[in-house]
Design a protein around this motif. Sequence first.
Motif, PDB file in Angstrom:
ATOM      1  N   LEU A 274     -29.014  10.114 -43.016  1.00 41.74           N
ATOM      2  CA  LEU A 274     -27.663   9.840 -42.417  1.00 41.74           C
ATOM      3  C   LEU A 274     -27.614  10.686 -41.201  1.00 41.74           C
ATOM      4  O   LEU A 274     -26.812  10.379 -39.985  1.00 41.74           O
ATOM      5  CB  LEU A 274     -26.577  10.316 -43.177  1.00 41.74           C
ATOM      6  CG  LEU A 274     -25.998   9.101 -44.030  1.00 41.74           C
ATOM      7  CD1 LEU A 274     -25.101   9.721 -45.013  1.00 41.74           C
ATOM      8  CD2 LEU A 274     -25.485   7.873 -43.442  1.00 41.74           C
ATOM      9  N   LEU A 275     -28.411  11.917 -40.913  1.00 39.33           N
ATOM     10  CA  LEU A 275     -28.461  12.861 -39.932  1.00 39.33           C
ATOM     11  C   LEU A 275     -29.781  13.154 -39.647  1.00 39.33           C
ATOM     12  O   LEU A 275     -30.922  13.223 -40.458  1.00 39.33           O
ATOM     13  CB  LEU A 275     -27.702  13.898 -40.420  1.00 39.33           C
ATOM     14  CG  LEU A 275     -26.902  15.062 -39.409  1.00 39.33           C
ATOM     15  CD1 LEU A 275     -25.893  14.055 -38.568  1.00 39.33           C
ATOM     16  CD2 LEU A 275     -26.392  16.096 -40.187  1.00 39.33           C
ATOM     17  N   ASP A 276     -30.366  13.263 -38.404  1.00 39.05           N
ATOM     18  CA  ASP A 276     -31.426  13.807 -37.869  1.00 39.05           C
ATOM     19  C   ASP A 276     -31.346  15.506 -37.713  1.00 39.05           C
ATOM     20  O   ASP A 276     -30.211  15.936 -36.973  1.00 39.05           O
ATOM     21  CB  ASP A 276     -32.004  13.159 -36.508  1.00 39.05           C
ATOM     22  CG  ASP A 276     -32.612  11.827 -36.812  1.00 39.05           C
ATOM     23  OD1 ASP A 276     -33.057  11.220 -37.891  1.00 39.05           O
ATOM     24  OD2 ASP A 276     -32.320  11.097 -35.916  1.00 39.05           O
ATOM     25  N   PRO A 277     -32.456  16.067 -38.125  1.00 42.14           N
ATOM     26  CA  PRO A 277     -32.181  17.474 -37.811  1.00 42.14           C
ATOM     27  C   PRO A 277     -32.677  17.900 -36.486  1.00 42.14           C
ATOM     28  O   PRO A 277     -33.376  16.909 -35.705  1.00 42.14           O
ATOM     29  CB  PRO A 277     -33.613  18.104 -38.965  1.00 42.14           C
ATOM     30  CG  PRO A 277     -34.460  17.192 -38.785  1.00 42.14           C
ATOM     31  CD  PRO A 277     -33.702  15.630 -38.897  1.00 42.14           C
TER      32      PRO A 277
ATOM     33  N   LEU B  61     -19.129   3.198 -43.190  1.00 36.05           N
ATOM     34  CA  LEU B  61     -20.057   3.042 -42.301  1.00 36.05           C
ATOM     35  C   LEU B  61     -21.493   3.854 -43.080  1.00 36.05           C
ATOM     36  O   LEU B  61     -22.723   3.158 -43.198  1.00 36.05           O
ATOM     37  CB  LEU B  61     -20.112   3.029 -41.125  1.00 36.05           C
ATOM     38  CG  LEU B  61     -21.340   2.751 -40.207  1.00 36.05           C
ATOM     39  CD1 LEU B  61     -21.429   1.168 -40.164  1.00 36.05           C
ATOM     40  CD2 LEU B  61     -21.149   3.367 -38.596  1.00 36.05           C
ATOM     41  N   ASN B  62     -21.275   5.024 -43.304  1.00 33.84           N
ATOM     42  CA  ASN B  62     -22.205   5.813 -44.178  1.00 33.84           C
ATOM     43  C   ASN B  62     -22.809   5.299 -45.422  1.00 33.84           C
ATOM     44  O   ASN B  62     -24.008   5.331 -45.538  1.00 33.84           O
ATOM     45  CB  ASN B  62     -21.836   7.288 -44.399  1.00 33.84           C
ATOM     46  CG  ASN B  62     -21.811   7.998 -43.146  1.00 33.84           C
ATOM     47  OD1 ASN B  62     -22.416   7.874 -42.042  1.00 33.84           O
ATOM     48  ND2 ASN B  62     -20.979   9.235 -43.113  1.00 33.84           N
TER      49      ASN B  62
ATOM     50  N   ARG C 181     -30.127  -3.519 -39.909  1.00 30.94           N
ATOM     51  CA  ARG C 181     -28.888  -3.149 -39.879  1.00 30.94           C
ATOM     52  C   ARG C 181     -28.050  -3.917 -38.810  1.00 30.94           C
ATOM     53  O   ARG C 181     -26.871  -3.875 -38.766  1.00 30.94           O
ATOM     54  CB  ARG C 181     -28.932  -1.721 -39.010  1.00 30.94           C
ATOM     55  CG  ARG C 181     -29.720  -0.542 -39.695  1.00 30.94           C
ATOM     56  CD  ARG C 181     -28.773  -0.084 -40.583  1.00 30.94           C
ATOM     57  NE  ARG C 181     -29.334   0.857 -41.849  1.00 30.94           N
ATOM     58  CZ  ARG C 181     -29.439   2.181 -41.480  1.00 30.94           C
ATOM     59  NH1 ARG C 181     -28.966   2.624 -40.358  1.00 30.94           N
ATOM     60  NH2 ARG C 181     -29.985   3.121 -42.395  1.00 30.94           N
ATOM     61  N   SER C 182     -28.889  -5.107 -38.519  1.00 27.24           N
ATOM     62  CA  SER C 182     -28.237  -6.219 -37.798  1.00 27.24           C
ATOM     63  C   SER C 182     -27.097  -6.766 -38.448  1.00 27.24           C
ATOM     64  O   SER C 182     -26.105  -7.574 -38.140  1.00 27.24           O
ATOM     65  CB  SER C 182     -28.883  -7.165 -37.174  1.00 27.24           C
ATOM     66  OG  SER C 182     -30.015  -6.555 -36.379  1.00 27.24           O
ATOM     67  N   SER C 183     -27.439  -6.648 -39.898  1.00 23.01           N
ATOM     68  CA  SER C 183     -26.363  -7.409 -40.801  1.00 23.01           C
ATOM     69  C   SER C 183     -24.870  -6.766 -40.574  1.00 23.01           C
ATOM     70  O   SER C 183     -23.985  -7.632 -40.722  1.00 23.01           O
ATOM     71  CB  SER C 183     -26.897  -7.083 -42.080  1.00 23.01           C
ATOM     72  OG  SER C 183     -28.028  -7.409 -42.519  1.00 23.01           O
ATOM     73  N   ILE C 184     -24.705  -5.710 -40.206  1.00 25.78           N
ATOM     74  CA  ILE C 184     -23.404  -4.953 -40.041  1.00 25.78           C
ATOM     75  C   ILE C 184     -22.686  -5.897 -38.764  1.00 25.78           C
ATOM     76  O   ILE C 184     -21.585  -6.137 -38.893  1.00 25.78           O
ATOM     77  CB  ILE C 184     -23.631  -3.616 -39.718  1.00 25.78           C
ATOM     78  CG1 ILE C 184     -23.965  -2.910 -40.952  1.00 25.78           C
ATOM     79  CG2 ILE C 184     -22.071  -2.967 -39.421  1.00 25.78           C
ATOM     80  CD1 ILE C 184     -24.526  -1.474 -40.758  1.00 25.78           C
TER      81      ILE C 184
ATOM     82  N   ASN D  46     -28.922  -0.168 -31.598  1.00 28.97           N
ATOM     83  CA  ASN D  46     -30.125   0.622 -32.206  1.00 28.97           C
ATOM     84  C   ASN D  46     -30.028   2.196 -32.386  1.00 28.97           C
ATOM     85  O   ASN D  46     -30.552   2.541 -33.683  1.00 28.97           O
ATOM     86  CB  ASN D  46     -31.375   0.336 -31.178  1.00 28.97           C
ATOM     87  CG  ASN D  46     -31.666  -1.211 -31.435  1.00 28.97           C
ATOM     88  OD1 ASN D  46     -31.159  -1.944 -32.265  1.00 28.97           O
ATOM     89  ND2 ASN D  46     -32.371  -1.788 -30.411  1.00 28.97           N
ATOM     90  N   ARG D  47     -29.469   2.894 -31.632  1.00 31.62           N
ATOM     91  CA  ARG D  47     -29.399   4.153 -31.676  1.00 31.62           C
ATOM     92  C   ARG D  47     -28.423   4.492 -32.928  1.00 31.62           C
ATOM     93  O   ARG D  47     -28.735   5.589 -33.472  1.00 31.62           O
ATOM     94  CB  ARG D  47     -29.051   5.037 -30.454  1.00 31.62           C
ATOM     95  CG  ARG D  47     -28.908   6.235 -30.191  1.00 31.62           C
ATOM     96  CD  ARG D  47     -29.052   6.754 -28.764  1.00 31.62           C
ATOM     97  NE  ARG D  47     -28.089   6.144 -27.917  1.00 31.62           N
ATOM     98  CZ  ARG D  47     -26.836   6.572 -27.710  1.00 31.62           C
ATOM     99  NH1 ARG D  47     -26.315   7.522 -28.243  1.00 31.62           N
ATOM    100  NH2 ARG D  47     -26.185   5.914 -27.040  1.00 31.62           N
ATOM    101  N   LYS D  48     -27.254   3.837 -32.866  1.00 37.32           N
ATOM    102  CA  LYS D  48     -26.129   4.337 -33.818  1.00 37.32           C
ATOM    103  C   LYS D  48     -26.579   3.973 -35.150  1.00 37.32           C
ATOM    104  O   LYS D  48     -26.066   4.547 -35.881  1.00 37.32           O
ATOM    105  CB  LYS D  48     -24.788   3.695 -33.275  1.00 37.32           C
ATOM    106  CG  LYS D  48     -24.444   4.266 -32.081  1.00 37.32           C
ATOM    107  CD  LYS D  48     -23.648   5.517 -32.557  1.00 37.32           C
ATOM    108  CE  LYS D  48     -22.921   6.319 -31.035  1.00 37.32           C
ATOM    109  NZ  LYS D  48     -22.508   7.604 -31.276  1.00 37.32           N
ATOM    110  N   LEU D  49     -27.033   2.915 -35.303  1.00 38.05           N
ATOM    111  CA  LEU D  49     -27.585   2.044 -36.487  1.00 38.05           C
ATOM    112  C   LEU D  49     -28.823   2.484 -36.949  1.00 38.05           C
ATOM    113  O   LEU D  49     -29.426   1.713 -38.012  1.00 38.05           O
ATOM    114  CB  LEU D  49     -27.227   0.783 -36.501  1.00 38.05           C
ATOM    115  CG  LEU D  49     -25.857   0.038 -36.392  1.00 38.05           C
ATOM    116  CD1 LEU D  49     -25.605  -1.313 -36.310  1.00 38.05           C
ATOM    117  CD2 LEU D  49     -24.960   0.682 -37.462  1.00 38.05           C
ATOM    118  N   ALA D  50     -29.789   3.263 -36.349  1.00 38.00           N
ATOM    119  CA  ALA D  50     -30.911   3.666 -36.554  1.00 38.00           C
ATOM    120  C   ALA D  50     -31.313   4.270 -37.855  1.00 38.00           C
ATOM    121  O   ALA D  50     -30.534   4.884 -38.375  1.00 38.00           O
ATOM    122  CB  ALA D  50     -31.643   4.575 -35.546  1.00 38.00           C
TER     123      ALA D  50
END
Lengths: 337, 284
Positions: free
Chosen positions: A52-55, B108-109, B119-122, B280-284
């Motif tokens: 969920l988080l990148d270091p 979302l987490n 992640r496109s499913s979201i 892409n960045r937010k759902l990566a």
Amino acid sequence: MFFIQLKNLYKSYGSIKALNGLNLKVPKGALYGLLGPNGAGKSTALRIICTLLDPDSGDVEVAGHNALIEEKETRRRLGYVAQEVAIDKILTGRELLLLQGDLYHLNKNYKKARIEELIERLEMNEWIDRRCGSFSGGMKRRLDLASGLLHEPELLILDEPTVGLDIESRAVIWGLLKELKNNETTILLSSHYLEEVDELSDEIAIIDKGKVIASGKPDDLKKKLGGDRVTLRVREFSDELEAESVRKLIKNINGVSNVVVNKKQGYSLNFLVQSNDVISNLSECLAKENFDVFALSHSRPSLDDVYLQATGKTLMDAELELAGKRDLKLENKKSMR
Amino acid sequence: MIATNSSFSQGKQSRNDLNEIFQESFALTWRLFIQLIRRPSTLFAGILQPLIWLLLFAALFSKAPVDFLPGSSSYGEFLGAGLIVFTAFSGALNAGLPVMFDREFGFLNRLLVAPLSSRSSIVISSVIYITTISLLQSFAIMATSAFLGYGWPSLGGFFLITITLLLLVFAITGLSLGLAFVLPGHIELIAIIFIANLPVLFASTALAPISFMPEWLGLIASINPLTFAIEPIRMAYHNSVDLKLVLINAPYGEVNGYSCLAILFILTVGLFFLIRPLLNRKLA
């Protein structure tokens, strides 16, 4: 074989260093406890393992996969029960589990059977078909645990699983974790409840200020302290000068070791003694130097003593200290996707 | 007894990415519709607001000289197309709200920890949901408009209206989803929705033709995406569907039906390309 390996993890939220070179090795099949005050970096570490988080820097390996690159492989293997239970208030408990099953691509028959099994095991029969918005904290946590276990993960990650829960829910969750421990599931659990970590964990790591300050089996860590824990107060509210004088006096007594002045608790002195005889010597020594004994307690060492020995403060005091320094709003904002 | 990982593979679908994407998208869409069924007030509010507009605005200008309104026999008839588009626009503008709430409340987490095939499913589930809602609301306005005697389009016209609305809804949904991932919270998103909603409506041909407007407003209206959706729909109500017809006499030139649809299509594709790196960045 280690199921999780964290190497030199660093993570900052603005000027706050959440992780400061964290190293951790969790054996496969173990129930591993992360103990530390709120704000020590436990949740940040767990969120990084969960992808969920990148270091900011460092390596994360889960089941031999680089979790920072092979995220999907990592996700397939883990179930995550977050500290803040995020459930959809409008759905019923069963609908939430069905949704979870679809997110993990379980087939219809298996999904239904598995949900029934978990409902039974976590004693959710009576309320599972009610909307989640009406659930108590304990019910939500049990439901969350059921969703974390739905796909039978190899690794179960629990962030403060019993914080603020009623006794019944806590007993159900502890019972389940003990059962899982006997199977091959690796469990990583964070908590700031000493008795929880002590009771459940095969191994633990104590985290302070974003790094591990002690790790091993709880009994070994306590044994390493080398004796029973004594807390001494010569007056109800002593001062630094007096505490220091007493420290110098008692540190030379045979059988006394690891003398620590606990500023937060009225400059009391915490130390270890090899045997009960040492206590008698101690009283004589103090009397000879005209020090009174306001309070003296003697106990088997606990994990709190391990923490105290490593940091010079109790877990409770560390929490109070950190509570004032944390910017939860900033942390939430930074951790929001 | 709680089983462990040994039987996980038995419970898994046979591995097929398309199957998995369908399964997760369907589940996420189904969740949004359950929310809607159990909390239908937003659906009704979305229909009620433009209906009130239709009734009050049509009454307000009922004695306006209709000769100035191109192709319309009453102001209500003229207004209908504008409000159909406005309904779809408002609905789509709200697309980001469920996503924003999921971000804020941590749901979302839960989705991001799951091994989603894509992640496109979201995003897909949000688009399906909002598109359905927006179309439902727009069709409700069309039905009411017909009931009030403002006409009903031909089959071809209905098809054109649906295509036009779909293009507009996709574009605005993309924009709203992008905002939902950029803005820090729902307060900011709602503020933008509030600020954008009415000015975008007024600066379009929903309430008045370009010829009624001062030059500067006419220029804005002629580049407003709502106008490119309103005019083909207005045509679908008034004429036989002929996309070669000039629909907008803009200060920069004439725009026909094909151009309107092409502009909406380019806008939709452009917006999705614009927000793609962000998603892409937010759902990566």
